[in-house]
Design a protein around this motif. Sequence first.
Motif, mmCIF file in Angstrom:
data_model
loop_
_atom_site.group_PDB
_atom_site.id
_atom_site.type_symbol
_atom_site.label_atom_id
_atom_site.label_comp_id
_atom_site.label_asym_id
_atom_site.label_seq_id
_atom_site.Cartn_x
_atom_site.Cartn_y
_atom_site.Cartn_z
ATOM 1 N N THR A 22 15.857 -44.124 19.149
ATOM 2 C CA THR A 22 16.766 -44.261 20.283
ATOM 3 C C THR A 22 16.956 -42.903 20.958
ATOM 4 O OG1 THR A 22 18.591 -44.014 18.699
ATOM 5 C CG2 THR A 22 18.030 -46.248 19.378
ATOM 6 N N ARG A 59 20.136 -41.879 22.882
ATOM 7 C CA ARG A 59 21.341 -41.704 22.067
ATOM 8 C C ARG A 59 21.483 -40.273 21.558
ATOM 9 N NH1 ARG A 59 22.206 -42.836 16.368
ATOM 10 N NH2 ARG A 59 24.214 -43.863 15.952
ATOM 11 N N LEU A 115 18.756 -44.196 15.372
ATOM 12 C CA LEU A 115 19.752 -45.096 14.803
ATOM 13 C C LEU A 115 19.303 -45.538 13.417
ATOM 14 C CD1 LEU A 115 22.383 -46.681 15.318
ATOM 15 C CD2 LEU A 115 20.972 -48.506 16.312
ATOM 16 N N ALA A 156 25.095 -50.006 10.762
ATOM 17 C CA ALA A 156 24.487 -48.800 11.323
ATOM 18 C C ALA A 156 25.381 -47.607 11.027
ATOM 19 C CB ALA A 156 24.302 -48.953 12.825
ATOM 20 N N HIS A 168 27.098 -44.859 12.975
ATOM 21 C CA HIS A 168 27.439 -44.533 14.358
ATOM 22 C C HIS A 168 27.632 -43.030 14.529
ATOM 23 C CE1 HIS A 168 27.646 -48.757 15.209
ATOM 24 N NE2 HIS A 168 28.555 -48.947 14.269
ATOM 25 N N HIS A 193 28.986 -45.659 22.736
ATOM 26 C CA HIS A 193 27.744 -45.556 21.962
ATOM 27 C C HIS A 193 27.717 -46.562 20.821
ATOM 28 C CE1 HIS A 193 25.637 -42.181 23.795
ATOM 29 N NE2 HIS A 193 26.790 -41.536 23.891
ATOM 30 N N ARG A 194 28.870 -46.817 20.204
ATOM 31 C CA ARG A 194 28.937 -47.796 19.123
ATOM 32 C C ARG A 194 28.499 -49.186 19.609
ATOM 33 N NH1 ARG A 194 32.603 -48.219 15.017
ATOM 34 N NH2 ARG A 194 32.951 -46.312 13.835
ATOM 35 N N GLN A 228 26.673 -49.852 22.223
ATOM 36 C CA GLN A 228 25.251 -49.783 22.551
ATOM 37 C C GLN A 228 24.393 -49.820 21.289
ATOM 38 O OE1 GLN A 228 25.303 -46.179 24.884
ATOM 39 N NE2 GLN A 228 25.730 -47.273 26.796
ATOM 40 N N ASP A 229 24.863 -49.191 20.208
ATOM 41 C CA ASP A 229 24.154 -49.271 18.930
ATOM 42 C C ASP A 229 23.981 -50.729 18.508
ATOM 43 O OD1 ASP A 229 24.132 -46.504 18.790
ATOM 44 O OD2 ASP A 229 25.726 -46.381 17.271
ATOM 45 N N TYR A 258 21.580 -52.597 20.696
ATOM 46 C CA TYR A 258 20.197 -52.214 20.397
ATOM 47 C C TYR A 258 19.718 -52.906 19.128
ATOM 48 C CZ TYR A 258 16.004 -49.352 20.392
ATOM 49 O OH TYR A 258 14.690 -48.950 20.440
#
Length: 312
Positions: free
Chosen positions: A27, A30, A34, A80, A82, A103-104, A106-107, A110
């Motif tokens: 990623t 990011r 990840l 994941a 983060h 971002h969390r 989006q994680d 993804y």
Amino acid sequence: MTMYQATGLTGPEPTPIVAVKPLVLHTPQRGEDLQVRVSAPVTGSDLPVVLFAHGFGSDLDGYAPLVDHWASRGFVVVQATHLDSKRLDMAADDPRRPQWWRHRVQDMQYILNELDTLEASVPGLTGRVDHSRIVAAGHSFGGQTAGILVGLRVTDPQTGHAEDMSDPRVMASIQVATAGKGGDELTPFAHENLPWLREQDFSHITVPGLVVAGDKDDLPLSTRGPAWTTDPYTLSRGGKSLLTVHGGEHFLGGISGYQAAETTDADPGRVTLVQQVTLAYLCHVTGTDHTHWERAQSVLGNGHPLGRLESK
């Protein structure tokens, strides 16, 4: 006597599980690849998915008491690490910090995009996962992440806008010991250090959800005390349930890990209660089995020493 018998609840029998980590998803946008962990039962088919978001500072190895329990009873659990994880030790001036909350989410999106890849990376799992039954779950900061995936609107502290970041692939949520609305109820500490809590709107969450709150969870983030963590239930629309854990502080007896030092209210009974009720809800909301949820509603409807379960 088993812990299920001790609480008066019921549940499916456990089976062996397999856990594979770290599965690395590239990623570049990011700034960090990840890293993902997948836990799943070694047998069974058409397995629903739980997308689990850890609390502030934790990582993909956290919350084994919940993850192991769910996986051993028929769920594929994906975790994941983060960007706020202590493992990454992000610098105080890193420009990504104010957007940790985004971002969390989006994680997680993804991960959903790469679910086929993750499934193929776990020996023996290919073809056994039901991608149409996905529940988002999370504790503390992770509860907000799960909430956003089902419609919680967070006002971006940098832009002042609250956008819809929900994902139609997620059918329900479990929010555990998570934040309530912001505004004047936030303490100066929270307002300064956790700006993504300043304004939260739960009214757009329409899919089913379970909220778990400890009635002794007096966080230094709100002036309202433990009742603040029930907002995801009281301020959302119908189709929601609330488990109130009697005597439960922020880690609800120790859900963040076996013998976790951060637990201030260590109690195997509380952990068992949260394990059982969240599993019963997962079985119910994914259509796997309704009997355990019905039993939980009956047993915890009024007067149980460990907790109370209500719905609207």
